[in-house]
Design a protein around this motif. Structure first.
Motif, PDB file in Angstrom:
ATOM      1  N   UNK A   1      -1.685 -17.874  -3.986  1.00 35.33           N
ATOM      2  CA  UNK A   1      -2.144 -17.349  -2.671  1.00 35.33           C
ATOM      3  C   UNK A   1      -1.742 -17.967  -1.418  1.00 35.33           C
ATOM      4  N   UNK A   2      -1.912 -19.329  -1.519  1.00 40.70           N
ATOM      5  CA  UNK A   2      -1.809 -19.961  -0.298  1.00 40.70           C
ATOM      6  C   UNK A   2      -0.519 -20.197   0.455  1.00 40.70           C
ATOM      7  N   UNK A   3      -0.413 -20.340   1.644  1.00 39.57           N
ATOM      8  CA  UNK A   3       0.939 -20.594   2.349  1.00 39.57           C
ATOM      9  C   UNK A   3       0.719 -21.883   3.237  1.00 39.57           C
ATOM     10  N   UNK A   4       1.928 -22.875   2.571  1.00 38.16           N
ATOM     11  CA  UNK A   4       1.874 -24.281   3.129  1.00 38.16           C
ATOM     12  C   UNK A   4       2.269 -24.419   4.836  1.00 38.16           C
TER      13      UNK A   4
ATOM     14  N   UNK B   1       2.418  -5.198   4.117  1.00 34.15           N
ATOM     15  CA  UNK B   1       1.918  -6.516   3.483  1.00 34.15           C
ATOM     16  C   UNK B   1       3.223  -7.356   3.083  1.00 34.15           C
TER      17      UNK B   1
ATOM     18  N   UNK C   1       3.098  -7.671   8.062  1.00 39.00           N
ATOM     19  CA  UNK C   1       2.131  -8.684   8.179  1.00 39.00           C
ATOM     20  C   UNK C   1       2.931  -9.886   9.016  1.00 39.00           C
TER      21      UNK C   1
ATOM     22  N   UNK D   1       0.770 -15.572   8.596  1.00 42.67           N
ATOM     23  CA  UNK D   1      -0.443 -15.046   8.137  1.00 42.67           C
ATOM     24  C   UNK D   1      -0.459 -14.175   6.525  1.00 42.67           C
TER      25      UNK D   1
ATOM     26  N   UNK E   1      -0.635 -16.130   4.117  1.00 42.49           N
ATOM     27  CA  UNK E   1      -1.638 -16.585   3.088  1.00 42.49           C
ATOM     28  C   UNK E   1      -2.958 -16.146   3.407  1.00 42.49           C
ATOM     29  N   UNK E   2      -3.081 -15.237   4.283  1.00 47.35           N
ATOM     30  CA  UNK E   2      -4.419 -14.434   4.376  1.00 47.35           C
ATOM     31  C   UNK E   2      -4.555 -13.348   3.605  1.00 47.35           C
ATOM     32  N   UNK E   3      -3.475 -12.897   2.830  1.00 46.16           N
ATOM     33  CA  UNK E   3      -3.522 -11.937   1.838  1.00 46.16           C
ATOM     34  C   UNK E   3      -4.189 -12.213   0.346  1.00 46.16           C
ATOM     35  N   UNK E   4      -5.337 -12.640   0.648  1.00 45.06           N
ATOM     36  CA  UNK E   4      -6.197 -12.833  -0.519  1.00 45.06           C
ATOM     37  C   UNK E   4      -6.321 -11.290  -1.529  1.00 45.06           C
TER      38      UNK E   4
END
Lengths: 438, 438, 438, 438
Positions: D48-51, D91, D103, D107, D109-112
């Motif tokens: 889920x994370x975006x570096x 998205x 999106x 951002x 990485x904000x798409x939890x």
């Protein structure tokens, strides 16, 4: 300075009259459990993301509140304590220069590892060690005991942050997810007219002497302050009133605004509180229960200091000073729409209120008109713990009274929360005040 | 709100007891002439450049101070007044939203036109019109008269800015040019030891009632304030003491710093006050007389609030509150190394000083420890003139006492200057204070 | 590498067939004189200001072109040469890492000192030294001679920059001053229809062999290139056509744009070429003669590569490659609306044109569709002079043909100018091309 | 333009000779399965994370590759197709302006939410619909078939991105987690000396004619290009050689660098390739198997174009042009250390290599020395799909040959990858070339 022993007044002592340690042990366990309960509706991905620089992932909160006990209590007071993972100090130190280097604040959301599972194991590891510390016996007035109490209070602060931060995340998500489901509700009616309550000026006692309850260092020392006659509103500003401000062009007239505020709303394009969305003629707001119609009689929330200040000027009033607010609040019971009420949003005032000024505690944190400064005679506590509050006493603004996500046992009349003037992601609103006889 | 007549107390009245208008006319002429004298050593290129966003070109100051009279006095009170150039309102409005749009602040240095020559003609045009206004006769207490006085005071403020801003420009020039030549000087000796002067606390009168002298709106209303017992240093912090701070690692230990201050010195790479340059073992400082050796006993200057605050903490002291400072200053004569002294730099204390606290007025503006906030009962004046001071009352810090570039007739015990915590280009230093009996 | 002797082909040799040095001496004197003539309409303030980071003050151009001779010729080849001022190397080095540190580019406008007067003395000092060097005698093919020629060409480049940079300054000035006065002009009529000129593909010779004329290193080595059949417009795109593009929504449809271009126009809010201003229904453009109505048949100027590329796509065409452009230009005389024509703006095509493609030289620099890259076999010259062109061969774009501010003796078919895709302050337009038989 | 039918040559056709659709169906299923297999080692938080801004979360890749089929194939060609979730277009659209708003890239990485579980359901929903489309029957040369093939190729590109992006994430994690565990390995020895392979110049055929295999639009049209005699290294630059560059001061001497490169390494503080970490005397590098000692004979990886260009200049060589590279590669088998080899890192050259130039395919993408530009006669495909490659043809640089994370069936001699000069997170290295006979 770094070797000066931590003074007794650094952080206020635990409740006076020998609060049995067993009681504290139970409070701590309950506090830790509530933190988990607050995270329970969230999946691991929700708990890992960081919406904005000033917010943190839920998982980070879970770990950081454990690191706080580990770093400030266990490594110092539990003989033979073994760090769960030496790398966690880097990961979960928030801002303590005295505790070493740390993950850059804007990159907390990159900590996909340690996983939630491992963070939960960290929590249990710390809790087990705290049990051993309790079993060894703690002197009520000892530094260890005071730091444990501080750790509990600290965890309560992060409970509120878990909710404000997850709301910031969900508000930035195009799906507008809800933290919890809720059925549609009948809209409340318009707010009752605001009433003004008058107070005479004079010398008042401000702050906490911390003899019979916990207080943070920034509430001390208790001291005299001089206030002038004033009136204060019997309730916070409501959504209905804020809509009037918008419709009257409040966001478009520089005469209402501070210089910094006007620059900010121009640059950011703000035309309403955070999380408000216009859909045709209807205003909705993103809440922990998803996108919802505004409740007219509920206090407005998610406004910056700039907006609060501008609204007050538009209304021909001003924000109360923190001393005025505290003077009023000293006379009111600590009760209201707080975390235990589980509404998780500001509510219209209760019908059967008996006091004078309603909704002082709970619903929304209330911006005050001064600045976040040390009290006369304040001394920065020694060591890293001295960074807790003191180093932020510059260009921030005090909020009072707690909001709908503040634990009841955490709030009091002397409590000082603080934010930058631009920040809107906390549950912050405002109450009006005005001068008398000028 | 925009139509509310300007209240009598908005800006304090001219000197009481019927200051003859002729006296004022002479003061104004002298003030305008001094502005030109201050610019005289500069060439047209020096007067056109803008060193940093918060500084302005000399030429812009010359024009803006004229626009102030034109816009707030002449267009309102001189029948038939003809604008010198309608485009000048855009060029030379500083920050008055109520007076229309304006040249972006960072681009004042792009105004190569109007030329200096034309700006000088503008000054003469405005002055001739002011003469006509005087000839028409002015009522001493009228709004026109009060705005004229405000324009004079405003021009005095810009006199100081001309000097601070040209120093910023020359300090950024690799040639390190001098504003004026000066022969080498024998270095003064080390400073005398600092002495502490004690003051009892109590209710004090703060601010100006403005009955017999000019005061800005931000000094009003005069009001009671409560202060606690304190001690204050008999002189400002010196260069020699600041060197000790540097050599003791003051810029390298976060324990001394506010969070914002630590971030700032890391980001900017600050290791000394602005304009200090190390050449081998020697510290020099850029001054209006060029690059000069530090004078050990002279007050340190060009430090930010962050640095002043950190120094005080390192020294085991704190900054005085503005109420403490004003209480002390109320008892001292308004005298010192001010603009008329023509030193144009902070000096070691005079030998034959008779008062208690030395160098309160002149030498350096002194950072105080509070925040720039409205006084109790303060009301923002109506109209664009209300933007003069009021809209900046957020996240700025008060400085007191005037520096070596402040006109003597401009300063007083109640005078409140204000800056952002990071700013260093003004002539700002500090004086220490500390609590008593805690 | 730093010690490798500068190869003969680094910068192309002066004109073949023994150009008498006296001729060169006269050319140099005329070039230096023209630089001063171009600056003559400007006052010292106009000459000191820097409009944007990529532009420079006139005074800086005057000094830098002198430093170039001083640093690369006089200090190396004139025995006993005395630097005018050792600090000037810091002030007036543009970007030569090999020549030491320098004034940061965005702060050239802070150099209020040295004054214009002193810069003029610097010019005379350098010129006198050059005279001494000539008197000593120079071998035609020597390195000194070649560097002198380079210095002359370099000064010609800065002649054009003086004009583009002063226009950028005046366009940012709310008074919209004119570099020179000019009477109103009757507007030209609409442009004639564009005609396409066809060219067969094949192997072509590109670049300069520099045997009989000067060429920059980036035009060498002369080499074979392969081009494919194409057509090219007989004239540049006009203002009238650009208006069609605007009115057809060209700035609003991402389908026409490169990704970077679309991002840029969104971020910057571009809706027309630089310096265009709409006044009601009328479009004006800021020029060296002030704000003027658009001339429909004149080439559009002050467009970025992004805009040129988008226009071409909108028009169903493309930009020519630099090899296509050069192939066409090799067949045309070097003549046109260049600096000597003194129009200082693009003009409608001349009536009596005899060649094929009109306006290849002069009027506007023409964006080409490739990238600014080294030619096959290109070698970066040794030493600091090798930084002249080579280090910019990355992510820039080639422009060809010269504009209305380019000296005629400076331009040729093989000449490669280069800019970043976003830049608009030079006198740049475009000409369309298209494929054949695809 | 928007209504022009998509030309047959927009994206190259599927394999010639009637590739049975069943074969394609199996290839697609295998491709989709491999994507999942690549994600399998990762937990939901890792996915889920975006570096960094240019990387994306794994989960986003999983969804985006499905949206690509949904948006470009299913909604157009499968009658009655029902969107899985209409919000997903917002998205998971990457950069297609023609497909609506999306999106913001930083951002992702904000798409939890949508959760991984829901994204997996999305994948299955799309795959089931693709099955129905296959069941309906597809004409081999139809647009639907070609878009399906494009979707497959697109998914292969994202397979590589999954690995580069997760490495960027793990490299930013203070725990330095490994994507997969691996035992310690004996270090390889030093590299064999580099050999040069000579090639005569002449007219070569470049690009794909796409008759018998897939090719992207940016590889077309196949066309003649002219190259000059050159030599190329028989293998990529190794870690051992890069260490020599570092130890020779390569990162400290501006003479080796492009202007933009020098600025970048100064600003970013680069002193080695991305992911290299010095521990005392030892250099380690972060890899998909965690932090590992450098392998001297393995190709250097994670260098920017700036660094590759500077290294080549330091080495007295240059980067090959993409035409040179392609000419060499046309003669070599498509084999090497590609994704199927499962090494997931560059390896020293195989012992038993039979061709001329080793490691052309696999190990590392190789920076070339030109610019990413359209080929002669190239036409941007119509519609949103035309944004796939074309709008990026500005200020980017071509890489060739594929790296250790590139699927074998995805790469070919004509394949053009492209990046910005500063980017380092892809698996990119370099191979040297040099001119002959100059």
């Amino acid at each position: 300075m770094a070797t000066r022993p931590m003074a007794r007044t650094d952080f206020a002592s635990p409740p006076h009259g020998e609060p049995p340690l067993e009681t504290f042990r139970a409070r701590l366990a309950a506090t830790r459990a509530r933190t988990l309960a607050l995270a329970a509706p969230l999946g691991p991905e929700d708990m890992a993301a960081q919406a904005i620089e000033e917010a943190s992932p839920t998982k980070w909160h879970l770990a950081h509140t454990s690191w706080f006990f580990e770093n400030f209590v266990l490594t110092r007071f539990l003989p033979g304590y073994r760090l769960f993972d030496p790398a966690f100090a880097y990961c979960f130190n928030s801002y303590y220069e005295g505790a070493g280097s740390r993950q850059p604040r804007p990159q907390r959301g990159l900590l996909s590892q340690p996983t939630l599972e491992r963070v939960m194991a960290y929590r249990r590891h710390v809790e087990a060690a705290l049990e051993r510390l309790f079993d060894l016996g703690l002197t009520p007035q000892s530094e260890a005991t005071r730091l444990l109490e501080l750790g509990l209070q600290h965890e309560q602060q992060h409970q509120e942050l878990i909710l404000s931060d997850i709301l910031a995340l969900f508000a930035a998500n195009p799906l507008r997810p809800a933290y919890r489901a809720a059925p549609p509700r009948a809209l409340c009616g318009p707010p009752e007219p605001l009433r003004w309550i008058g107070y005479a000026g004079g010398i008042v006692r401000i702050g906490s002497d911390a003899d019979d309850h916990f207080a943070f260092d920034n509430e001390t020392p208790r001291h005299d302050a001089l206030i002038h006659p004033f009136e204060i509103a019997d309730r916070p500003v409501t959504n209905a009133e804020w809509l009037e401000f918008i419709e009257d062009g409040g966001y478009g007239d520089p005469a209402f605004w501070l210089f910094d505020g006007w620059e900010t709303i121009q640059r950011e394009g703000w035309e309403a509180p955070a999380y408000w969305e216009r859909r045709g003629d209807l205003w909705l707001a993103m809440t922990l229960e998803g996108l919802r119609p505004l409740e007219p009689a509920a206090p407005v929330v998610h406004v910056s200091f700039y907006e609060a200040d501008a609204f007050a000027r538009w209304a021909g009033a001003r924000l109360p000073s923190e001393f005025e607010w505290e003077t009023v609040a000293q006379q009111e019971p600590i009760a209201g729409n707080l975390l235990e009420n589980d509404a998780l949003r500001p509510l219209p005032p209760a019908e059967n209120f008996q006091g004078h000024a309603r909704q002082l505690f709970g619903d929304v944190w209330e911006w005050t008109g001064g600045a976040y400064l040390p009290y006369p005679g304040y001394r920065r506590p020694a060591g890293a713990i001295g960074e807790y509050n003191a180093k932020f006493m510059c260009d921030q603004h005090v909020l009072r009274g707690g909001g709908g996500a503040t634990p009841q046992s955490h709030i009091r009349a002397s409590y000082r929360n603080f934010l930058h003037a631009r920040q809107r992601w906390l549950f912050a609103g405002l109450r009006l005040a005005r001068d008398v006889g000028r």
